[in-house]
Design an enzyme around this catalytic site. Sequence first.
Site, PDB file in Angstrom:
ATOM      1  N   ASN A   1     -10.170  -2.873   2.734  1.00  0.00           N
ATOM      2  CA  ASN A   1      -9.947  -2.745   1.173  1.00  0.00           C
ATOM      3  C   ASN A   1     -11.175  -2.525   0.560  1.00  0.00           C
ATOM      4  OD1 ASN A   1      -7.261  -3.451   1.282  1.00  0.00           O
ATOM      5  ND2 ASN A   1      -7.540  -5.513   1.193  1.00  0.00           N
TER       6      ASN A   1
ATOM      7  N   TYR B   1       0.900  -3.879  12.024  1.00  0.00           N
ATOM      8  CA  TYR B   1       0.881  -2.656  11.799  1.00  0.00           C
ATOM      9  C   TYR B   1       1.595  -1.736  12.673  1.00  0.00           C
ATOM     10  CZ  TYR B   1      -2.489  -3.741   8.192  1.00  0.00           C
ATOM     11  OH  TYR B   1      -3.033  -4.430   7.238  1.00  0.00           O
TER      12      TYR B   1
ATOM     13  N   HIS C   1       0.789  -1.044  -0.061  1.00  0.00           N
ATOM     14  CA  HIS C   1       0.008  -0.082   0.056  1.00  0.00           C
ATOM     15  C   HIS C   1       0.851   1.005   0.024  1.00  0.00           C
ATOM     16  CE1 HIS C   1      -3.927  -2.270   0.784  1.00  0.00           C
ATOM     17  NE2 HIS C   1      -3.210  -2.983   1.470  1.00  0.00           N
TER      18      HIS C   1
END
Length: 698
Positions: free
Chosen positions: A155, A369, A82
Amino acid sequence: MASKKQKAPAGKVAKSVNTPAETHQTASESSLALTTNQGLPISDNQNSITAGVRGPVLLEDFILREKITHFDHERIPERVVHARGSGAHGFFQPYESAADITMAGFLQDPRKKTEVFVRFSTVAGGAGSIDLPRDVRGFAVKFYTDEGNFDLVGNNIPVFFIQDAMKFPDVVHAVKMEPDRGFPQAASAHATFWDFISLTPESMHMIMWAMSDRAIPRSYRMMEGFGVHTFRFIHATGESKFVKFHWRPLLGTAAVVWDEAMKISGADPDFHRRDLWEAIDKGDFPEWELGVQVFDEATAATLDFDVLDPTKLIPEEVIPLRMLGKMILNRNPDNHFAETEQVAFCPSHIVPGIGFSDDPLLQGRLFSYLDTQLIRLGGPNFHQIPVNAPRCPMRNFQRDGLHQMSVPKGRVAYEPNSLAPSAPRECPMHGFRTPPVETTGERLRKRSETFADHYSQARQFFRSMTPPEQNHIASALAFELAKVEFKGIRRKMLGHLLHIEQSLHDTVADALGMAGEAEAITPAVEPRDLPPSPALSIIAKNPGILKGRKVGILVTDGFDAGLLPKLQAALIKEKATVAIIAPKIGGASGDDGALLEADFALSGGPSVLFDSVFILASAEGMKPLLGEAAAVNWVRDAFAHLKVIGHVPAAQPLLLEASVVPDAGVVPVSDKKSLAAYVKAARNGRLWEREPSLRSIG
Ligand code: HDE
């Protein structure tokens, strides 16, 4: 040796060819003084200090060194996936209280607006890659709620390639550029991706989506978004239910066609970024509804798949969406790096009232993350960067670390303590609580049997598509697999397609020239026929609007100056954007003699940039265009990309030159009635019935 001419008189500054006073505005005129990072005013930002005007640069020049050093350190690691993204600010507002399903504070009061920052992205390409590869799109929303930040990191496709985080580095390595050669960039059409996929049956449902029109969106403004995993909503009583999140664009969901995507990538690699920026810039704010599917454990047990498996979806026909509220994006970032690049989304950023499920992919993401932000943003204080900082108070005893920007006061940095009675304390009443879900079992590395059906929902998705959408999936597979130089991989993929749908296999095998060559693949579980879900089709849900779409009007000298304002007014009434394209950027003169400035020169404004086109030419102005490839291709592409083409009668020769065959989407306009007919046709978007006459499979 400096020449006599180069020597400055003592006490005076040597005059060089590029002194600020000669070529640049200086602070003495209107702006403030430029300074170093230490606040020192800078007198000359054009020249470094040299020993003699043509001599070597002096190490002493700390201003030069500061500037260059900062520049050398401008880049931070791009996101490992991304990397290419576009951001925008906005807000979310509930339609009504959702207190009956969740205690999440931002969903309680219809008067309450919660600030958001959204980042849309592609997955595979680097930060500078094109906006329109065939790829999944990220749809990440940060809600700055009064109870902390909630990141819904989703998404534009509701399922994923893999079921377990353990496989994520592999699928990403497979799709990214191949490690020895460093290409292809932002493309799944290569051997390593299909090698991995052909060996990973759990990817087949996602592959159907990734080969569908969803992977080539028309605009970020026209994309659905999905939380993908099953989450939990927690009620004030502590009771919890499962929830799936959905974003629905009010402009409808729309895609481009593949040939167009490839051409847009050349004509405007920033197609989506520009589109989002321009729409917000002119006050045309994109909007999405947030919908949820809420269900309890008993309902989950009745479904014929496991709701913890992220390669499965719950059709809306089975559990309908409840719309909770609306998100409006109404402000562009002030600075791309500071905001869009530095925004740090983490699925673990959660608020009271929302919880996780045991989906193994989600569980892996809860680790990944935070870890990635530490390397990308350089330390544990990234939550202090303005775009990441909660808007509600944040207080705890975490201290120090790289880039600490705040100055915590007092001698107490621990808890419990008795020395600082007014320091923050844990809050059993309102603090976040993990729902008490009973968990038992052996410690083991094993995929659940309930995750084993890899083909039924892939088949269901394919069968839920309209014929044009099915053709696009087939042609995408044929395109991608034709780029794989290893026959064995293609044979395996054909074997998987046989389990999804015989007709899909046959079309792709035929397009590859490999009929009868599928490798036999034994499925873990025999695929079943599930009822189609029409809600999954984009074409079936076409909103039939011109709002948010862009219409290109090609003008030549001598154009009908009476018709143009009527055409523009009709399109603006529909809330479409209008762009003028002329052979030259200087514009064209109408039949009234007035000059109309152009937004694009023909060579820089190909028809792929527009949703519908109109040719407003004069007979005389048309003539030079007939031998001009850019003009002929403008029309030919618009026709091939199934667009509605409006034209004045004088444009007929160009239509002939471009081999346009008249159909319901080619609309001659000469009066008010035919103008209305053009607008009506354009509202419908593309003319899918034209496609079979142009391409064998989509
Ligand atoms: Fe991500 N993903 N992901 N992902 N993902 C990242 O985080 C990861 C997955 C998604 O605009 C990374 O900040 C793992 C699913 C979006 O900043 C990284 C797994 C979904 C974004 C990461 C997944 C997503 C990311 C890279 C499997 C849809 C961009 C940089 C367990 C629900 C957010 C970063 C933005 C970004 C890891 C799977 C969506 C490396 C390990 C499923 C939208 O942390």
